[in-house]
Design an enzyme around this catalytic site. Structure first.
Site, mmCIF file in Angstrom:
data_model
loop_
_atom_site.group_PDB
_atom_site.id
_atom_site.type_symbol
_atom_site.label_atom_id
_atom_site.label_comp_id
_atom_site.label_asym_id
_atom_site.label_seq_id
_atom_site.Cartn_x
_atom_site.Cartn_y
_atom_site.Cartn_z
ATOM 1 N N TYR A 121 0.853 -1.187 0.000
ATOM 2 C CA TYR A 121 0.000 0.000 0.000
ATOM 3 C C TYR A 121 0.890 1.240 0.000
ATOM 4 C CZ TYR A 121 -3.907 3.114 1.006
ATOM 5 O OH TYR A 121 -4.871 4.110 0.924
ATOM 6 N N GLN A 183 -10.900 -0.357 1.283
ATOM 7 C CA GLN A 183 -11.271 -1.234 0.159
ATOM 8 C C GLN A 183 -10.044 -1.831 -0.510
ATOM 9 O OE1 GLN A 183 -11.961 2.010 0.426
ATOM 10 N NE2 GLN A 183 -11.675 3.134 -1.496
ATOM 11 N N ASN A 206 -3.764 6.024 6.101
ATOM 12 C CA ASN A 206 -4.513 6.773 7.110
ATOM 13 C C ASN A 206 -5.144 5.823 8.124
ATOM 14 O OD1 ASN A 206 -6.803 5.674 5.885
ATOM 15 N ND2 ASN A 206 -7.288 7.547 4.761
ATOM 16 N N SER A 229 3.902 9.988 11.962
ATOM 17 C CA SER A 229 5.360 10.028 11.973
ATOM 18 C C SER A 229 5.882 10.680 13.252
ATOM 19 C CB SER A 229 5.859 10.805 10.749
ATOM 20 O OG SER A 229 7.257 10.723 10.653
ATOM 21 N N GLN A 251 9.443 16.260 10.073
ATOM 22 C CA GLN A 251 8.406 15.276 10.414
ATOM 23 C C GLN A 251 7.076 15.942 10.731
ATOM 24 O OE1 GLN A 251 9.218 11.905 9.859
ATOM 25 N NE2 GLN A 251 10.793 13.229 8.992
ATOM 26 N N HIS A 254 4.528 16.210 7.933
ATOM 27 C CA HIS A 254 3.855 15.007 7.440
ATOM 28 C C HIS A 254 2.364 15.030 7.739
ATOM 29 C CE1 HIS A 254 6.452 12.074 5.593
ATOM 30 N NE2 HIS A 254 7.385 12.236 6.504
ATOM 31 N N GLU A 319 10.171 6.629 16.496
ATOM 32 C CA GLU A 319 10.327 6.079 15.148
ATOM 33 C C GLU A 319 11.689 6.472 14.580
ATOM 34 O OE1 GLU A 319 7.983 6.357 10.842
ATOM 35 O OE2 GLU A 319 7.719 7.911 12.351
ATOM 36 N N HIS A 320 11.991 7.768 14.584
ATOM 37 C CA HIS A 320 13.288 8.281 14.135
ATOM 38 C C HIS A 320 13.976 8.942 15.327
ATOM 39 C CE1 HIS A 320 10.447 8.783 10.670
ATOM 40 N NE2 HIS A 320 11.421 8.179 10.011
ATOM 41 N N ASP A 353 15.196 8.629 4.939
ATOM 42 C CA ASP A 353 13.898 8.540 4.265
ATOM 43 C C ASP A 353 14.037 8.174 2.796
ATOM 44 O OD1 ASP A 353 12.051 8.931 6.212
ATOM 45 O OD2 ASP A 353 11.616 11.022 5.749
ATOM 46 N N GLU A 407 2.315 -34.605 30.035
ATOM 47 C CA GLU A 407 1.328 -33.640 29.541
ATOM 48 C C GLU A 407 -0.038 -34.284 29.304
ATOM 49 O OE1 GLU A 407 2.954 -31.558 26.167
ATOM 50 O OE2 GLU A 407 4.258 -30.349 27.461
ATOM 51 N N HIS A 412 0.580 -39.278 21.858
ATOM 52 C CA HIS A 412 1.931 -38.852 21.506
ATOM 53 C C HIS A 412 2.958 -39.905 21.941
ATOM 54 C CE1 HIS A 412 0.053 -35.018 20.760
ATOM 55 N NE2 HIS A 412 1.220 -34.413 20.501
#
Length: 424
Positions: A121, A183, A206, A229, A251, A254, A319-320, A353, A407, A412
């Site tokens: 995506y 979708q 999103n 971000s 950032q 963004h 994240e960064h 990036d 067990e 087994h």
């Protein structure tokens, strides 16, 4: 951007956005519609949410050609060089299968196999992201994934940004579809008449994309639930305020929910960065978005000691993370939680990036405490291989049977014991 002292600082850990009840219900409804009605549902939702009625969502060869012909040749060269850097980095991550044989003839090992199909995506909306094409597709290609499908929302003109299509062509990916939102995730997960289902879905989007990925997880794998971000800068008084401010705003532009945090022991630097952020905001084309981000999620945290500053960074698990100080490598060992770590004044976050090579699909919302950047391993499966010898089983059959009965699993125990007649 507020300057906050230790005594006044809030919790530094951001929570994952779970979406509203209405958003979750909407996503569930969209997914069910796509499962039941395939392309027809995708076409209807694309018209509803993107304002475009498409006869076919597949990007045609003519559209690829048009995008390529419209792009400046020098920029294509830059894209090709970036792709090569990213591929080189990820090729070093590629693990190999291994097998180990013991003296009794037993062979144990691990077989590494790529997944069959990946769905990528690439977000649209307020900006176009050719870099997301590279960062999601290249590690899948290095892993050996045979089929890669890319989805991305169409613009108001029904087209995909040229940079996105050129990036896909550079990588040799032609299965590209003009679909966005929940979708698109549903189409990748469950398939339609146009798209065969994939095994894993990667890439940010999103809140509806994030919620959709959460819904389909289990039927397919996903990379992560990406949040807004984030950047944190750990700096001492050797850092230059202008550079720090520009990195924070890189950032903030963004998303209005992006987080930009400076952690420092220098009151003088804190005050100068505060002034620089305001000055640079006024010159930024995406000022409205960046200003909202800075006001709601921006912070300058003033610490008494360097260890206290590092502890704050580990609590944020950003994240960064940029480390701009005297001897940044000396602090690296103490940093436990960060998606990507940029050391020194020349390692500005956009270097990672776009161009350096490491992946920019990174854990957000503090999940760097337990997760990693997107990498080649994300597109590989590991199968254990066991070839037990007769000698080994004869030596261990009673131990294995006893373990099984401990067990409460008599079947087994009997399964291994059934081989005893081979030695009588």
């Amino acid at each position: 951007m507020k300057i906050i002292n230790k005594a006044d600082r809030p919790s530094l850990r951001r929570s994952v956005d779970q979406g509203t009840v209405e958003q979750r219900k909407s996503v569930q409804s969209i997914i069910q519609e796509v499962k039941e009605n395939g392309d027809e549902a995708v076409r209807r939702f694309t018209e509803q949410f993107d304002g475009v009625l498409l006869e076919s969502p597949r990007v045609t060869k003519e559209e690829f050609d048009e995008a390529y012909d419209s792009m400046d040749g020098e920029f294509i060269t830059i894209l090709e060089e970036a792709a090569a850097n990213i591929r080189s980095f990820h090729e070093k991550q590629l693990p190999t299968s291994w097998f180990d044989t013991s003296s009794d003839g037993t062979m144990l090992g691990q077989k590494i196999t790529p997944i069959d199909a990946a769905g990528v995506y690439v977000p649209g909306g307020t900006a176009a992201y050719p870099s997301s094409v590279f960062m999601n597709i290249i590690p899948a290609q290095v892993a050996g994934v045979e089929r890669i499908v890319m989805v991305t929302p169409p613009g108001e003109d029904g087209k995909v940004p040229a940079g996105v299509l050129v990036s896909a062509r550079i990588l040799g990916v032609s299965d590209v579809f003009k679909i966005g939102g929940a979708q698109a995730v549903a189409a990748l997960a469950y398939g339609t008449e146009s798209i065969s289902p994939v095994d894993k879905i990667t890439g940010p989007g999103n809140v509806y994309v994030a919620l959709a990925k959460r819904e389909v997880f289990g039927d397919v794998d996903i990379d992560m639930i990406a949040g807004p971000s984030e950047i944190a800068v750990l700096a001492d008084d050797t850092a230059r305020p202008r550079e720090i401010a520009s990195d924070l705003l890189s950032q903030a532009e963004h998303d209005a929910r992006s987080s930009s945090v400076l952690v420092t022991t220098s009151e003088h630097l804190a005050e100068q960065v505060q002034e620089e952020v305001e000055s640079q905001l006024q010159q930024l084309p995406r000022e409205r978005i960046a200003r909202q981000s800075v006001e709601d999620y921006g912070m300058i945290l003033l610490c008494d000691t360097w260890q206290e500053a590092i502890d704050a960074i580990n609590e944020i698990a950003p994240e960064h993370l940029e480390v701009i100080c005297e001897g940044p490598f000396q602090s690296l060992a103490k940093i436990k939680h960060a998606g990507a770590i940029f050391l020194g004044p020349y390692s500005s976050e956009p270097v990672g990036d776009y161009f350096a090579g490491p992946n920019h699909v990174l854990p957000t919302n503090g999940t760097a405490r337990f997760s990693s950047p997107l990498n080649v391993d994300d597109f590989l499966k590991k199968s254990s291989v066991i070839s037990y010898s007769g000698e080994a089983l004869q030596q261990n059959v009673d131990k294995i049977a006893r373990f099984a009965r401990l067990e409460g699993l008599e079947g087994h125990a009997r399964a291994v014991e059934s081989r005893k007649e081979r030695w009588t």
